[in-house]
Design an enzyme around this catalytic site. Structure first.
Site, PDB file in Angstrom:
ATOM      1  N   GLN A  79       0.842  -1.211   0.000  1.00  0.00           N
ATOM      2  CA  GLN A  79       0.000   0.000   0.000  1.00  0.00           C
ATOM      3  C   GLN A  79       0.875   1.260   0.000  1.00  0.00           C
ATOM      4  O   GLN A  79       0.535   2.259   0.638  1.00  0.00           O
ATOM      5  CB  GLN A  79      -0.927   0.013   1.215  1.00  0.00           C
ATOM      6  N   SER A  80       1.989   1.228  -0.710  1.00  0.00           N
ATOM      7  CA  SER A  80       2.947   2.332  -0.650  1.00  0.00           C
ATOM      8  C   SER A  80       2.421   3.632  -1.263  1.00  0.00           C
ATOM      9  O   SER A  80       2.094   3.683  -2.448  1.00  0.00           O
ATOM     10  CB  SER A  80       4.235   1.917  -1.376  1.00  0.00           C
ATOM     11  N   ASN A  81       2.385   4.684  -0.436  1.00  0.00           N
ATOM     12  CA  ASN A  81       2.073   6.020  -0.959  1.00  0.00           C
ATOM     13  C   ASN A  81       3.204   6.493  -1.858  1.00  0.00           C
ATOM     14  O   ASN A  81       2.989   7.161  -2.859  1.00  0.00           O
ATOM     15  CB  ASN A  81       1.926   7.023   0.194  1.00  0.00           C
TER      16      ASN A  81
END
Ligand code: PLP
Length: 342
Positions: A79-81
């Site tokens: 879920q990397s921004n």
């Protein structure tokens, strides 16, 4: 400090707001004996929904373009921004983008996940490699770069979180922006609370404050490590940023302060304090925090207030670093419908 000699792309129009949070301040200290909480809205940075990675990428992408790269390569969690904002920058610049995704929590990668992962697919990531926790991310990204070379292309590798000396300049720029706002808005801040992960934000801000003679203490809230492991990382980043700027100074070790205990049981795994913080900000100020980073960072600020860490009437500034899309990957959790760790 002169940032103008570093090539920079601009992804945000103007400064992000610096605001007082009256309702949240009252909810936190109903007796009026607590600190006043302010916020720096770096969740309103460009490459919408932006965040701290937007500032770092202004310098990193400018460097990639200067080197003639056609593809940005970076890494992060499922879920990397950071991956999502890097992809957004690539799309805007007409570059391709590839990720190496570290499955830090085994089984956490799902091809049809929502949140940031959905946006990876919507904005068209060119390729995505999933590797197990603890893999050598640098080597995995280099392999992607080598594959591109074999095809006559040119990749530019961006460190995890965009946290190297060049990326850290983004938070030197933020320090300068804040200095200007303190002056123009006539605000006297006593302490700053910031998230501390891959360390570019915290380290860049420390270097920026010292380099600009801003004498306000900064407290980092660890999102994945307690102080014994986190502070050396941040210190190294702050010194690297100061060296890149040619400041000719040694960052005082005591300028790097972090707090642990709010990220457990594990990076990205929800806990009750995070749920409380996300609900409180949404219901008092209509400000949206995220479960992985800013919810835990704000839980840290709330915890420090309850421990009496700040003096009554002090002005405490919370740096909102973004993360909105992952909120949608944890809807039941933040509504309190799924049991989480204490
Ligand atoms: C990456 C990230 C952080 C942590 O910043 P670092 O520079 O990696 O320490 C905090 N908040 C959000 C929303 C992030 O995406």
């Amino acid at each position: 400090m002169d940032l103008s000699r570093f090539p920079r792309r601009r992804y945000t129009v103007g400064a992000t707001p610096l605001e007082f949070l009256p309702n949240f301040t009252r909810a936190l200290s109903p007796d009026g004996q607590g600190p006043n909480i302010w916020i720096k809205r770096d969740d309103m940075l460009g490459l919408f929904p932006g965040g701290n990675k937007t500032r770092k990428l202004e310098f990193l992408v400018a460097d990639a373009l200067a080197q003639g790269a056609d593809t940005l390569i970076t890494c992060g969690a499922p879920q990397s921004n950071h991956c999502r904002i890097t992809l957004a920058a690539a799309v805007k610049e007409g570059l391709k983008c590839r990720f190496v995704i570290e499955e830090r929590v085994p089984g956490s990668f799902h091809e049809d996940a929502s949140g940031n992962h959905f946006l990876f697919r919507l904005m068209g990531v060119e390729a995505l490699t999933v590797v197990p926790a603890g893999s050598n991310m640098g080597a995995a990204m280099q392999q992607v770069a080598d594959e591109l070379v074999a095809q006559g292309r040119k990749g530019y590798i961006i460190a995890g979180g965009g946290s190297n000396a060049l990326g850290g300049l983004g938070y030197v720029a933020c320090a300068q922006e804040l200095q200007q706002q303190f002056y123009e808005q006539d605000v006297r801040i006593d302490q700053v609370v910031v998230g501390s992960g891959s360390s570019g934000t915290h380290g860049g801000l420390v270097a920026g404050f010292i380099g600009n003679h801003i004498n306000i203490p900064i407290v980092g809230i660890g999102v994945s490590r307690d102080p014994a492991d986190q502070e050396p990382l941040v210190y190294k980043e702050a010194q690297a940023v100061a060296d890149l700027l040619g400041l000719g100074l040694t960052i005082p070790r005591e300028a790097v302060v972090s707090v642990g205990g709010f990220w457990q049981p594990k990076y990205s795994i929800p806990n009750e304090k995070m749920v409380e913080a996300v609900q409180m900000l949404a219901r008092t100020e209509a400000i949206l925090l995220d479960p992985v980073y800013t919810g835990k960072i704000m839980a840290g600020l709330i915890g420090l207030v309850r421990q009496g860490f700040f003096k009554p009437g002090e002005n405490v500034l919370f740096l909102h670093t973004g993360g909105l899309p992952s909120l949608h990957a944890y809807e039941a959790v933040v509504l309190g419908k799924t049991p989480v760790a204490a």
